[in-house]
Design an enzyme around this catalytic site. Sequence first.
Site, PDB file in Angstrom:
ATOM      1  N   ALA A  34     -67.288  -0.603 -53.481  1.00 29.47           N
ATOM      2  CA  ALA A  34     -68.657  -0.351 -53.957  1.00 29.47           C
ATOM      3  C   ALA A  34     -69.341  -1.706 -54.146  1.00 29.47           C
ATOM      4  O   ALA A  34     -69.871  -2.024 -55.211  1.00 29.47           O
ATOM      5  CB  ALA A  34     -68.668   0.489 -55.240  1.00 29.47           C
ATOM      6  N   HIS A  39     -70.129  -9.120 -55.844  1.00 31.95           N
ATOM      7  CA  HIS A  39     -68.974  -9.270 -54.949  1.00 31.95           C
ATOM      8  C   HIS A  39     -69.320 -10.198 -53.777  1.00 31.95           C
ATOM      9  O   HIS A  39     -68.502 -11.019 -53.366  1.00 31.95           O
ATOM     10  CB  HIS A  39     -68.578  -7.908 -54.354  1.00 31.95           C
ATOM     11  CG  HIS A  39     -68.111  -6.890 -55.355  1.00 31.95           C
ATOM     12  ND1 HIS A  39     -68.822  -5.749 -55.622  1.00 31.95           N
ATOM     13  CD2 HIS A  39     -66.996  -6.829 -56.115  1.00 31.95           C
ATOM     14  CE1 HIS A  39     -68.165  -5.016 -56.509  1.00 31.95           C
ATOM     15  NE2 HIS A  39     -67.056  -5.653 -56.839  1.00 31.95           N
ATOM     16  N   GLY A 149     -64.512 -13.132 -60.307  1.00 27.84           N
ATOM     17  CA  GLY A 149     -65.792 -13.281 -61.005  1.00 27.84           C
ATOM     18  C   GLY A 149     -65.605 -13.445 -62.504  1.00 27.84           C
ATOM     19  O   GLY A 149     -64.711 -12.854 -63.107  1.00 27.84           O
ATOM     20  N   SER A 188     -70.202  -2.114 -60.269  1.00 26.25           N
ATOM     21  CA  SER A 188     -70.143  -0.847 -59.522  1.00 26.25           C
ATOM     22  C   SER A 188     -70.380   0.322 -60.468  1.00 26.25           C
ATOM     23  O   SER A 188     -70.837   1.387 -60.053  1.00 26.25           O
ATOM     24  CB  SER A 188     -68.779  -0.699 -58.848  1.00 26.25           C
ATOM     25  OG  SER A 188     -68.477  -1.853 -58.099  1.00 26.25           O
ATOM     26  N   ARG A 189     -70.048   0.135 -61.749  1.00 26.41           N
ATOM     27  CA  ARG A 189     -70.183   1.232 -62.722  1.00 26.41           C
ATOM     28  C   ARG A 189     -71.627   1.435 -63.185  1.00 26.41           C
ATOM     29  O   ARG A 189     -71.918   2.454 -63.823  1.00 26.41           O
ATOM     30  CB  ARG A 189     -69.276   0.987 -63.926  1.00 26.41           C
ATOM     31  CG  ARG A 189     -67.798   1.155 -63.588  1.00 26.41           C
ATOM     32  CD  ARG A 189     -66.917   1.168 -64.821  1.00 26.41           C
ATOM     33  NE  ARG A 189     -65.574   1.631 -64.516  1.00 26.41           N
ATOM     34  CZ  ARG A 189     -64.498   0.839 -64.376  1.00 26.41           C
ATOM     35  NH1 ARG A 189     -64.612  -0.459 -64.520  1.00 26.41           N
ATOM     36  NH2 ARG A 189     -63.314   1.353 -64.098  1.00 26.41           N
TER      37      ARG A 189
HETATM   38  P1  AMP Z   1     -64.257  -5.048 -59.100  1.00 29.83           P
HETATM   39  O1  AMP Z   1     -64.577  -4.522 -57.740  1.00 29.83           O
HETATM   40  O2  AMP Z   1     -65.158  -4.556 -60.175  1.00 29.83           O
HETATM   41  O3  AMP Z   1     -62.794  -4.953 -59.421  1.00 29.83           O
HETATM   42  O4  AMP Z   1     -64.563  -6.600 -59.026  1.00 29.83           O
HETATM   43  C1  AMP Z   1     -63.994  -7.403 -58.037  1.00 29.83           C
HETATM   44  C2  AMP Z   1     -64.325  -8.854 -58.321  1.00 29.83           C
HETATM   45  O5  AMP Z   1     -65.741  -9.014 -58.320  1.00 29.83           O
HETATM   46  C3  AMP Z   1     -63.828  -9.332 -59.684  1.00 29.83           C
HETATM   47  O6  AMP Z   1     -63.353 -10.657 -59.557  1.00 29.83           O
HETATM   48  C4  AMP Z   1     -65.075  -9.264 -60.525  1.00 29.83           C
HETATM   49  O7  AMP Z   1     -65.067 -10.158 -61.619  1.00 29.83           O
HETATM   50  C5  AMP Z   1     -66.127  -9.668 -59.512  1.00 29.83           C
HETATM   51  N1  AMP Z   1     -67.440  -9.199 -59.936  1.00 29.83           N
HETATM   52  C6  AMP Z   1     -67.825  -7.928 -60.214  1.00 29.83           C
HETATM   53  N2  AMP Z   1     -69.107  -7.904 -60.628  1.00 29.83           N
HETATM   54  C7  AMP Z   1     -69.539  -9.184 -60.622  1.00 29.83           C
HETATM   55  C8  AMP Z   1     -70.776  -9.827 -60.962  1.00 29.83           C
HETATM   56  N3  AMP Z   1     -71.825  -9.146 -61.398  1.00 29.83           N
HETATM   57  N4  AMP Z   1     -70.851 -11.176 -60.839  1.00 29.83           N
HETATM   58  C9  AMP Z   1     -69.787 -11.903 -60.404  1.00 29.83           C
HETATM   59  N5  AMP Z   1     -68.600 -11.351 -60.071  1.00 29.83           N
HETATM   60  C10 AMP Z   1     -68.475 -10.026 -60.177  1.00 29.83           C
END
Ligand code: AMP
Length: 284
Positions: A34, A39, A149, A188-189
């Site tokens: 998502a 990302h 992130g 994504s949420r």
């Molecule tokens: P997730 O798909 O939510 O597991 O996130 C995957 C990676 O993207 C993780 O390293 C998160 O910290 C990073 N990430 C998600 N949202 C953001 C954002 N708004 N800014 C920077 N990094 C992000």
Amino acid sequence: MQHQLAQDINALQQQLMAFAARQKSVALVPTMGALHAGHLALITAAKQLADEVVVSIFVNPKQFGAGEDFTKYPRPLEADIEAANKAGAALIYAPSGDDMYPDGFSTSISVGPIADILCGAHRPGHFDGVATVVAKLLLRVLPTVTVFGEKDYQQLCVIRRLVADMDMPITIAGAAIVREEDGLAMSSRNAYLSEEERATAPKLFEILQTTKSNILSDASNVDRALNAAKAALKEAGFALDYLELRKEHTLEPVGAADVHNARLLVAAALGKTRLIDNIAMGDA
Ligand code: AMP
């Protein structure tokens, strides 16, 4: 540039061998898909750090608690592949649950106290699931560098601990939080939020910013600033999990003398949607 999709470990290894044959260094960006601009910023950062970027997309069942959103978590794979490719990824690794956790899989990695506080205290077992899947992804891909992130700041600290403790020869790069124009950290949420909740959500970051400046202007009164922030969050309609000031990297409690080397971290729900955010106390 080559754009490839690998959906199991064999396909992944074939692609990695092709990179190795061309003496290309590899960066890994682990995600649950998502994909949004947050990302994509990680992919852009990864491109600066290695020749080829591998993006993994895996909604990891082991990091969701009972009653959390594992089944309803968005999975727009086609759009994700297109977005990741456009941002410069050379390979998308989107394994199935069975590929990641074949029959008989039973290991769980527990990183210790840093994983038991803050989100770990509110989501028991969450960081065991994260550490287990990230260790597997890092060992499967063996990148020279991986990018996480700061949005999930505690996760970044837990992964740094894991990689250091297990002597993994991999550099961890942290990337700044990408926000919507109104300040809400991209997630994504966020798609779960109703219109009304979405209008309220930016207050989370506003309150973090106000609290940061209150603490910096009177570091002897951290508790008063935190209590005022908790009241403001409640007033705005958030159900608070935690709001805490913690040392950078170790996430230990912080004394008044050390507030510049700290992070202010928050987790709070709006309706059924749990939001997290954080702010560095040291930045201008
Ligand atoms: P997730 O798909 O939510 O597991 O996130 C995957 C990676 O993207 C993780 O390293 C998160 O910290 C990073 N990430 C998600 N949202 C953001 C954002 N708004 N800014 C920077 N990094 C992000």
